[in-house]
Design an enzyme around this catalytic site. Structure first.
Site, PDB file in Angstrom:
ATOM      1  N   ASN A 142       0.427  43.733  10.102  1.00  0.00           N
ATOM      2  CA  ASN A 142       0.438  43.134  11.436  1.00  0.00           C
ATOM      3  C   ASN A 142       1.698  43.530  12.204  1.00  0.00           C
ATOM      4  OD1 ASN A 142      -2.015  41.822  10.946  1.00  0.00           O
ATOM      5  ND2 ASN A 142      -0.998  40.028  10.077  1.00  0.00           N
ATOM      6  N   HIS A 200      -1.281  38.606   3.435  1.00  0.00           N
ATOM      7  CA  HIS A 200      -1.722  37.212   3.413  1.00  0.00           C
ATOM      8  C   HIS A 200      -1.147  36.474   2.204  1.00  0.00           C
ATOM      9  CE1 HIS A 200      -5.418  38.198   6.147  1.00  0.00           C
ATOM     10  NE2 HIS A 200      -4.252  38.294   6.770  1.00  0.00           N
ATOM     11  N   TYR A 209      -5.219  46.365   4.438  1.00  0.00           N
ATOM     12  CA  TYR A 209      -4.017  46.206   5.249  1.00  0.00           C
ATOM     13  C   TYR A 209      -2.965  47.265   4.911  1.00  0.00           C
ATOM     14  CZ  TYR A 209      -5.628  41.738   7.110  1.00  0.00           C
ATOM     15  OH  TYR A 209      -6.333  40.763   7.770  1.00  0.00           O
TER      16      TYR A 209
END
Length: 584
Positions: A142, A200, A209
């Protein structure tokens, strides 16, 4: 002078954008849906495809961008639902379009779009959406995604400070490098020194990811190389080292192993082959920014031989010349599975010792419709309570959830000769099932053992030896103790005291001391929609049909201190299997 640099870098990014994007203009319908944040992102994605096609539809795209701005994505809009669409998904695609159309986009329009991106993604450091976690520092993929968004916004707006902010976000200069992408972590999200990658907090995510992070970092490095904002953090070697340490061990013939793809295995248009290609593309791009010693090695990448332990994410991988095995474990540290956003509705047992076998003669076993058709209660390697399960992540909001286990024992250890062992202290989810499970990985075999296997819920307990996707081939030869068996579909057969079995094109199975074996060859019918109803990933309702051959050990109802032992011989012949059985 500075304006020329901005344009030079925007041209460079446009080339990066076009290098890996295929446009299928015939399939794109300009149907703009702003009913929720997910459909808004999909609407922007359609426009990006049109922009990449360059078929003279510029005016149409400009008008459509104005419509989306006025009706969905604007600075005063409320950030509802899934934050990702507002802060990463939509702004990234919007800025891609702005780069592609920058010569045709009115300045007033660009100013409005940049203001919107500034509202929802002002930097790479913090989550904009408020909640009980606020303020939340961004980590892993992210953070990398947001850094690229901020860099593009800075270049499009001619804002050098914003481009610098993007560069510094990779290293997390704001918070003293706490969440830097260029350092090893010991907990939470990021790269670990043993090669693990977690997102996560508790999910093994190298193949999802992790690939996103690798791609975004490679693009930023390539974009800013040689500019006043070039990334010079020496810690970037962490990402360079991750190519061989974290990604290569999970690639098999260009496919990213599902054991590290989390809930993404349920996505119809994100198969192991697709993500493998994305990883290799990112590595190729990263080589342009890496020191020559790295780039030279990456040109001749091959599967690493031997046994590899990724203790920080409860995974082991074993590579042999013609086959590979990967084992998914879970513990109080690493999730059994992740669900949510309507994805991975049947992931119940994927972290309970699922054993993946990859064969050079059948590399597409998991690629070809495996997840929508496999019996989710009978995943190879697992020991399961036969209770019926409800879909997970359906109607549970738009966030994601990691399902944890209470056990501490889960992991592996390498031994001399490139071999290894792994162990799992299994606690059944929603069940009294307990078992100690072990695996030994050798030159040509995987030995599986179970002890102290008990349950008291009045339900049958099974250990799944095999569940192989035979595609449309219902005629594969199946042999038990030297006797060929009838290949009739749908007929469950039970064998007592079996010493060995052989499945054509797959390999052999040896049961030292004999075992009561159950065999079932069946046609299974499923849909991608049954396992993924996510707004932006939703599978279709088209029936997928595959033939499977399953083998399992029936431990009976509420067993007490039961056990098992079997040996998998991937790629073995019928004769070789018989010989091995005679030796054990």
């Amino acid at each position: 002078m500075r304006e020329a640099i901005f344009e030079e870098l925007l041209v460079r990014y446009e080339q990066l954008l076009r290098r890996r994007t295929e446009t299928e203009i015939a399939e794109i319908q300009l149907d703009l849906d702003v009913s929720d944040e997910g459909h808004t992102t999909l609407s922007y994605a359609r426009l990006r495809t049109l922009a990449l096609a360059g078929d003279g539809s510029t005016d149409t795209i400009v008008d459509a961008l104005r419509f989306l701005h006025e009706n969905a994505y604007r600075p005063d809009a409320e950030e509802t639902g899934n934050w990702w669409h507002w802060e990463i998904g939509t702004p990234r695609i919007l800025l891609d379009i702005c780069v592609l159309l920058r010569a045709h986009l009115p300045d007033a329009d660009l100013t409005r779009y940049l203001a919107t991106v500034q509202r929802f993604c002002p930097d790479a450091d913090r989550r904009t959406k408020t909640g009980p976690w606020s303020p939340l520092a961004e980590t892993g993929a992210n953070r990398a995604d947001k850094a690229l968004i901020v860099a593009l916004a800075g270049l499009l707006g001619g804002d050098s400070e914003r481009v610098a902010l993007a560069r510094d976000g990779l290293s997390d200069l704001r918070d003293g490098r706490t969440n830097s992408l260029f350092r090893y972590v010991t907990s939470g999200d990021g790269f670990y020194e043993d090669g693990s990658f977690i997102q996560h907090d508790t999910v093994a995510y190298t193949g999802s990811y992790g690939v996103v992070l690798l791609t975004s970092v490679a693009e930023i490095l390539a974009l800013l190389r040689g500019s006043p904002w070039e990334v010079t953090d020496p810690g970037v070697s962490v990402v360079f080292d991750a190519v061989e340490r974290s990604f290569l061990p999970f690639l098999f013939e260009g496919r990213m192993m599902d054991t590290v793809r989390g809930r993404a295995v349920a996505r119809q248009h994100s198969r192991d082959l697709d993500i493998g290609a994305a990883a290799l593309d990112a590595i190729e791009l990263l080589a342009q920014s890496a020191p020559a010693s790295y780039a030279a090695r990456w040109k001749t990448l091959e599967r690493p031989d031997g046994f590899h332990v990724f203790g920080s994410m409860d995974r082991v991988v074993h590579h042999r010349p013609r086959w590979s095995a990967a084992l998914s474990l879970s513990s109080e540290r690493i999730a059994r599975y992740e669900c949510g956003n309507g994805e991975n509705l049947h992931g119940w047992y994927t972290g309970d010792g699922m054993l993946y076998i990859y064969d050079l003669d059948d590399p597409d076993h998991y690629t070809d419709g495996f997840w929508p058709t496999v019996d989710p209660y009978r995943l190879p390697g697992t020991t399961v309570d036969t209770q019926r399960r409800e879909d997970v992540g359906r109607g549970a909001g738009r966030g994601t959830g990691a399902i944890m286990a209470p056990n501490r024992i889960a992991g592996g250890a390498a031994v001399e000769g490139g071999f290894g062992t792994a162990e799992l202290d299994l606690y059944g989810e929603g069940s009294t099932l307990r078992a100690r499970k072990k695996w030994h990985f050798t030159d040509d075999a995987v030995m599986a053992l179970g002890t102290d296997l008990s349950a008291s819920d009045g339900r049958r307990i099974e250990t799944i030896v095999e569940n192989r996707n035979l595609r449309a081939d219902a005629t594969r030869r199946f042999v038990v103790d030297g006797v060929a068996q009838d290949a009739e579909l749908g007929l469950e057969r039970r064998y007592h005291g079996v010493q060995w079995a052989y499945l054509e094109g797959v390999g052999g199975y040896v049961f030292p001391g004999g075992a009561d074996l159950v065999s079932l060859r069946e046609e299974r019918v499923g849909t991608w929609h049954a396992i993924d109803i996510g707004v932006s990933t939703e599978g279709d309702d088209v029936e997928v049909r595959r033939i499977y051959h399953a083998l399992w050990l029936d431990h009976g109802v509420s067993p007490r201190r039961a056990g098992y032992m079997y040996v998998l011989l991937p790629g073995a012949s019928e004769e070789g299997t018989a010989r091995r059985a005679a030796q054990l």
